[in-house]
Design an enzyme around this catalytic site. Structure first.
Site, PDB file in Angstrom:
ATOM      1  N   LYS A  24       0.807  -1.214   0.000  1.00  0.00           N
ATOM      2  CA  LYS A  24       0.000   0.000   0.000  1.00  0.00           C
ATOM      3  C   LYS A  24       0.844   1.270   0.000  1.00  0.00           C
ATOM      4  CE  LYS A  24      -2.662  -0.248   3.473  1.00  0.00           C
ATOM      5  NZ  LYS A  24      -3.609   0.120   4.550  1.00  0.00           N
ATOM      6  N   ARG A  99     -12.286   2.762   8.815  1.00  0.00           N
ATOM      7  CA  ARG A  99     -12.063   1.377   9.182  1.00  0.00           C
ATOM      8  C   ARG A  99     -13.366   0.627   9.408  1.00  0.00           C
ATOM      9  NH1 ARG A  99      -6.885  -0.085  10.272  1.00  0.00           N
ATOM     10  NH2 ARG A  99      -5.549   1.584  11.012  1.00  0.00           N
ATOM     11  N   ARG A 138      10.624 -14.435   4.132  1.00  0.00           N
ATOM     12  CA  ARG A 138      11.620 -13.368   4.047  1.00  0.00           C
ATOM     13  C   ARG A 138      12.661 -13.466   5.154  1.00  0.00           C
ATOM     14  NH1 ARG A 138       7.641  -8.140   3.454  1.00  0.00           N
ATOM     15  NH2 ARG A 138       7.315  -8.609   5.650  1.00  0.00           N
ATOM     16  N   ARG A 172      12.290 -11.375  10.971  1.00  0.00           N
ATOM     17  CA  ARG A 172      11.423 -10.639  11.889  1.00  0.00           C
ATOM     18  C   ARG A 172      10.504 -11.619  12.581  1.00  0.00           C
ATOM     19  NH1 ARG A 172       8.819  -5.423   9.214  1.00  0.00           N
ATOM     20  NH2 ARG A 172       7.251  -6.192  10.658  1.00  0.00           N
ATOM     21  N   ARG A 183      -2.947 -12.184  10.870  1.00  0.00           N
ATOM     22  CA  ARG A 183      -3.024 -10.771  10.489  1.00  0.00           C
ATOM     23  C   ARG A 183      -3.973 -10.598   9.288  1.00  0.00           C
ATOM     24  NH1 ARG A 183       3.047  -9.320  10.725  1.00  0.00           N
ATOM     25  NH2 ARG A 183       3.040  -9.437   8.468  1.00  0.00           N
TER      26      ARG A 183
END
Ligand SMILES: [Zn+2]
Length: 229
Positions: A24, A99, A138, A172, A183
């Site tokens: 985004k 939202r 990643r 991470r 998520r």
């Protein structure tokens, strides 16, 4: 910008919907550069209004200092002030607001006040399973920060950085498959009503966000061109 060209239409309002990891931020920056739009995120709006000490900013500050959530009305008041600033004359990209459908309704009310409308609510559509693979795979070299991926970009020699020869790789903690999946689930649960809302008002535009960044950017630019006029 060509200062001689009068702005004859009301400033455009674009809404960007997309889960974390869908790119985004990159896409919003592209739209800012290409169309002279300004990206407004709720966090930035609040911080700026508090720093400027506007009436709505003072209200927000008091509420936050009391440890409470800033109400929709205060956010709308801050947004109203912000939309009136000269740098927003071509239009804005809203990121993180609305939202909820209640906020979407409040935004529609505000825009009918200012003579504006939502030109497009752009939804960056992702394939959840592919997103999990993409994000959870990643890792980066701890020495130089070079990025790698379990499936898509392995170093020539396993465990050794191509760039600096370092052997310490880091991931991470919140990039693991389970966290990414939950998520995404939370995102879909929160966004589904908004997507339905904007679909019903006829401004929803869905984009396949799994392709190359340039392809997504071209799709976004086409939507903006088509809907800003
Ligand atoms: Zn390295």
């Amino acid at each position: 910008m060509d200062g001689a060209t009068p702005v004859t239409t009301a400033p455009a309002v674009l809404i960007l919907l997309g889960p974390p990891g869908a790119g985004k931020g990159t896409q919003a920056r592209m739209l800012e550069e290409k169309f002279g739009l300004v990206q407004l995120s709720t966090g930035d709006l609040l911080r700026a209004a508090v720093a400027a000490g506007t009436p709505a900013g003072k209200q927000a500050k008091a509420v936050m200092e009391a440890g409470q959530l800033v109400s929709d009305q205060i956010v709308i008041d801050i947004l109203r002030d912000r939309l009136a600033e000269p740098d927003c004359c071509r239009g804005v990209i809203l990121d993180g607001f609305p939202r909820t459908t209640v906020q979407a309704q409040a935004l529609d009310d505000l825009l009918s006040e200012t003579g504006q409308k939502i030109n497009a609510a752009i939804s960056l559509a992702v394939d959840d399973a592919a997103m999990v693979t993409r994000i959870a795979g990643r890792y980066t070299c701890a020495g130089c920060g070079e990025g790698y991926h379990d499936q898509f970009k392995q170093p020539a020699q396993e465990g050794t950085c191509d760039k600096c020869g370092g052997t310490e790789m880091s991931r991470r903690a919140d990039d693991n498959a389970e966290t990414v999946a939950s998520r995404l689930e939370a995102y879909h649960a929160q966004t589904a009503p908004l997507i339905a809302y904007y679909d019903a008002t006829g401004v929803l535009q869905a984009i396949d966000a799994m392709g190359a960044i340039d392809t997504i950017a071209a799709d976004m630019a086409a939507i903006v061109k088509r809907t800003i006029s």
